[in-house]
Motif scaffolding. Structure first.
Motif, PDB file in Angstrom:
ATOM      1  N   VAL A   1     -12.406  41.609  31.548  1.00 10.60           N
ATOM      2  CA  VAL A   1     -12.693  40.810  32.750  1.00 10.60           C
ATOM      3  C   VAL A   1     -13.274  41.714  33.838  1.00 10.60           C
ATOM      4  O   VAL A   1     -14.208  41.336  34.551  1.00 10.60           O
ATOM      5  CB  VAL A   1     -11.413  40.094  33.244  1.00 10.60           C
ATOM      6  CG1 VAL A   1     -11.680  39.369  34.552  1.00 10.60           C
ATOM      7  CG2 VAL A   1     -10.908  39.116  32.198  1.00 10.60           C
ATOM      8  N   GLY A   2     -12.734  42.926  33.959  1.00 11.76           N
ATOM      9  CA  GLY A   2     -13.239  43.873  34.947  1.00 11.76           C
ATOM     10  C   GLY A   2     -14.678  44.262  34.666  1.00 11.76           C
ATOM     11  O   GLY A   2     -15.497  44.371  35.578  1.00 11.76           O
ATOM     12  N   VAL A   3     -15.007  44.475  33.394  1.00  7.43           N
ATOM     13  CA  VAL A   3     -16.376  44.822  33.014  1.00  7.43           C
ATOM     14  C   VAL A   3     -17.313  43.654  33.322  1.00  7.43           C
ATOM     15  O   VAL A   3     -18.449  43.847  33.760  1.00  7.43           O
ATOM     16  CB  VAL A   3     -16.435  45.216  31.516  1.00  7.43           C
ATOM     17  CG1 VAL A   3     -17.866  45.402  31.059  1.00  7.43           C
ATOM     18  CG2 VAL A   3     -15.625  46.475  31.260  1.00  7.43           C
ATOM     19  N   ALA A   4     -16.833  42.417  33.139  1.00  9.51           N
ATOM     20  CA  ALA A   4     -17.650  41.232  33.431  1.00  9.51           C
ATOM     21  C   ALA A   4     -17.835  41.052  34.937  1.00  9.51           C
ATOM     22  O   ALA A   4     -18.860  40.529  35.386  1.00  9.51           O
ATOM     23  CB  ALA A   4     -17.009  39.992  32.820  1.00  9.51           C
ATOM     24  N   LEU A   5     -16.833  41.482  35.718  1.00  7.76           N
ATOM     25  CA  LEU A   5     -16.922  41.334  37.168  1.00  7.76           C
ATOM     26  C   LEU A   5     -17.847  42.364  37.828  1.00  7.76           C
ATOM     27  O   LEU A   5     -18.369  42.115  38.919  1.00  7.76           O
ATOM     28  CB  LEU A   5     -15.540  41.413  37.804  1.00  7.76           C
ATOM     29  CG  LEU A   5     -14.667  40.174  37.665  1.00  7.76           C
ATOM     30  CD1 LEU A   5     -13.303  40.426  38.271  1.00  7.76           C
ATOM     31  CD2 LEU A   5     -15.319  38.981  38.311  1.00  7.76           C
ATOM     32  N   LEU A   6     -18.030  43.513  37.205  1.00  7.81           N
ATOM     33  CA  LEU A   6     -18.891  44.550  37.794  1.00  7.81           C
ATOM     34  C   LEU A   6     -20.322  44.053  38.056  1.00  7.81           C
ATOM     35  O   LEU A   6     -20.848  44.238  39.155  1.00  7.81           O
ATOM     36  CB  LEU A   6     -18.890  45.804  36.933  1.00  7.81           C
ATOM     37  CG  LEU A   6     -17.672  46.705  37.098  1.00  7.81           C
ATOM     38  CD1 LEU A   6     -17.744  47.865  36.110  1.00  7.81           C
ATOM     39  CD2 LEU A   6     -17.549  47.215  38.502  1.00  7.81           C
ATOM     40  N   PRO A   7     -20.984  43.429  37.065  1.00  9.37           N
ATOM     41  CA  PRO A   7     -22.341  42.922  37.365  1.00  9.37           C
ATOM     42  C   PRO A   7     -22.334  41.809  38.419  1.00  9.37           C
ATOM     43  O   PRO A   7     -23.261  41.712  39.223  1.00  9.37           O
ATOM     44  CB  PRO A   7     -22.845  42.383  36.025  1.00  9.37           C
ATOM     45  CG  PRO A   7     -21.942  42.910  34.991  1.00  9.37           C
ATOM     46  CD  PRO A   7     -20.667  43.285  35.643  1.00  9.37           C
ATOM     47  N   VAL A   8     -21.276  40.983  38.422  1.00  9.10           N
ATOM     48  CA  VAL A   8     -21.189  39.920  39.428  1.00  9.10           C
ATOM     49  C   VAL A   8     -21.072  40.538  40.825  1.00  9.10           C
ATOM     50  O   VAL A   8     -21.734  40.102  41.775  1.00  9.10           O
ATOM     51  CB  VAL A   8     -19.991  38.980  39.129  1.00  9.10           C
ATOM     52  CG1 VAL A   8     -19.772  38.004  40.268  1.00  9.10           C
ATOM     53  CG2 VAL A   8     -20.206  38.243  37.825  1.00  9.10           C
ATOM     54  N   CYS A   9     -20.233  41.572  40.949  1.00  8.57           N
ATOM     55  CA  CYS A   9     -20.075  42.258  42.238  1.00  8.57           C
ATOM     56  C   CYS A   9     -21.379  42.918  42.669  1.00  8.57           C
ATOM     57  O   CYS A   9     -21.765  42.846  43.842  1.00  8.57           O
ATOM     58  CB  CYS A   9     -18.956  43.291  42.144  1.00  8.57           C
ATOM     59  SG  CYS A   9     -17.323  42.563  41.948  1.00  8.57           S
ATOM     60  N   LEU A  10     -22.047  43.575  41.733  1.00  2.00           N
ATOM     61  CA  LEU A  10     -23.314  44.234  42.043  1.00  2.00           C
ATOM     62  C   LEU A  10     -24.367  43.210  42.472  1.00  2.00           C
ATOM     63  O   LEU A  10     -25.099  43.433  43.445  1.00  2.00           O
ATOM     64  CB  LEU A  10     -23.806  45.041  40.832  1.00  2.00           C
ATOM     65  CG  LEU A  10     -25.100  45.813  41.042  1.00  2.00           C
ATOM     66  CD1 LEU A  10     -24.914  46.873  42.120  1.00  2.00           C
ATOM     67  CD2 LEU A  10     -25.558  46.432  39.749  1.00  2.00           C
ATOM     68  N   LEU A  11     -24.422  42.087  41.758  1.00  2.60           N
ATOM     69  CA  LEU A  11     -25.379  41.033  42.113  1.00  2.60           C
ATOM     70  C   LEU A  11     -25.070  40.453  43.495  1.00  2.60           C
ATOM     71  O   LEU A  11     -25.982  40.210  44.294  1.00  2.60           O
ATOM     72  CB  LEU A  11     -25.354  39.933  41.048  1.00  2.60           C
ATOM     73  CG  LEU A  11     -26.390  38.835  41.214  1.00  2.60           C
ATOM     74  CD1 LEU A  11     -27.799  39.410  41.117  1.00  2.60           C
ATOM     75  CD2 LEU A  11     -26.173  37.771  40.167  1.00  2.60           C
ATOM     76  N   SER A  12     -23.792  40.266  43.813  1.00  3.96           N
ATOM     77  CA  SER A  12     -23.400  39.765  45.136  1.00  3.96           C
ATOM     78  C   SER A  12     -23.798  40.745  46.231  1.00  3.96           C
ATOM     79  O   SER A  12     -24.308  40.347  47.289  1.00  3.96           O
ATOM     80  CB  SER A  12     -21.892  39.524  45.200  1.00  3.96           C
ATOM     81  OG  SER A  12     -21.511  38.552  44.275  1.00  3.96           O
ATOM     82  N   TYR A  13     -23.571  42.012  45.984  1.00  3.12           N
ATOM     83  CA  TYR A  13     -23.928  43.038  46.965  1.00  3.12           C
ATOM     84  C   TYR A  13     -25.440  43.078  47.195  1.00  3.12           C
ATOM     85  O   TYR A  13     -25.910  43.114  48.336  1.00  3.12           O
ATOM     86  CB  TYR A  13     -23.415  44.400  46.500  1.00  3.12           C
ATOM     87  CG  TYR A  13     -23.804  45.521  47.417  1.00  3.12           C
ATOM     88  CD1 TYR A  13     -23.203  45.661  48.655  1.00  3.12           C
ATOM     89  CD2 TYR A  13     -24.800  46.431  47.053  1.00  3.12           C
ATOM     90  CE1 TYR A  13     -23.570  46.677  49.518  1.00  3.12           C
ATOM     91  CE2 TYR A  13     -25.171  47.450  47.905  1.00  3.12           C
ATOM     92  CZ  TYR A  13     -24.552  47.570  49.133  1.00  3.12           C
ATOM     93  OH  TYR A  13     -24.928  48.570  49.983  1.00  3.12           O
ATOM     94  N   LEU A  14     -26.206  43.055  46.117  1.00  2.00           N
ATOM     95  CA  LEU A  14     -27.664  43.075  46.248  1.00  2.00           C
ATOM     96  C   LEU A  14     -28.174  41.802  46.922  1.00  2.00           C
ATOM     97  O   LEU A  14     -29.134  41.841  47.695  1.00  2.00           O
ATOM     98  CB  LEU A  14     -28.314  43.275  44.882  1.00  2.00           C
ATOM     99  CG  LEU A  14     -28.081  44.640  44.246  1.00  2.00           C
ATOM    100  CD1 LEU A  14     -28.692  44.689  42.848  1.00  2.00           C
ATOM    101  CD2 LEU A  14     -28.622  45.758  45.113  1.00  2.00           C
TER     102      LEU A  14
END
Length: 189
Positions: free
Chosen positions: A161-174
């Motif tokens: 779940v953490g690995v799946a959340l990393l791209p979501v967090c990065l996309l939100s930040y960008l």
């Protein structure tokens, strides 16, 4: 020419203020609206305001009633301050009011409006800098937390779940970065 974009609206607002100032000064010399417009022709206004004033003078000299010439003048510069100016001049011309007093009041009002726009611009610049600073600190804070407490890093990297959340967090930040630059670009024109 119609001014619809923000940068052009700023130019129209500033040229309207310049025109009101010139009209006010020349009406203090001689309380004659057409005299003031004629003198404004050689005062260094930029286009399209210069063209609008020139066309007004030519139309009135050619025999067109002043009311109709002022209505046609509205087609050159589309801005609410300019529309207010022309409406006030038409009303004053029709009812023979105190033209120098009207123009002084309009000039004062437009100076206040311009000062408020400047205050907003400075406030927006300060807010943009603060928001950009906060957005730049986000990766540093996250990196610092991950380096200080390795268990938090393991939680993101070891769990699916953490690995799946990393791209979501990065996309939100960008998206936040892109959003702030888009908003700033819209504000400044």
């Amino acid at each position: 020419m119609k001014w619809l974009k923000f940068g052009r609206r700023t130019k129209a607002r500033q040229q309207t203020l310049q025109l009101v100032s010139l009209l006010s000064r020349w009406c203090q010399v001689r309380e004659d609206l057409m005299f003031a417009f004629e003198k404004c022709q050689s005062a260094g206004l930029e286009d399209p305001m210069q063209q609008a004033v020139t066309d007004l003078v030519v139309r009135v000299r050619g025999g067109l009633p002043v009311d109709q010439a002022l209505d046609l003048m509205l087609e050159h510069v589309v801005h609410e301050n300019f529309r207010d100016l022309i409406t006030a001049i038409r009303f004053n011309f029709r009812h023979r009011g105190d033209l120098p007093a009207l123009l002084e009041q309009l000039e004062t009002q437009l100076h206040r409006i311009e000062a408020e726009y400047e205050r907003r611009r400075l406030s927006n610049a300060r807010d943009f800098s603060l928001t950009l600073m906060i957005l730049c600190l986000v990766p540093l804070v996250i990196l610092g937390r991950l380096l200080i407490d390795p268990s938090q890093g393991a939680m993101f990297l070891a769990h699916p779940v953490g690995v799946a959340l990393l791209p979501v967090c990065l996309l939100s930040y960008l998206s936040a970065l892109a959003g702030i630059f888009f908003i700033q670009r819209r504000i400044t024109g």
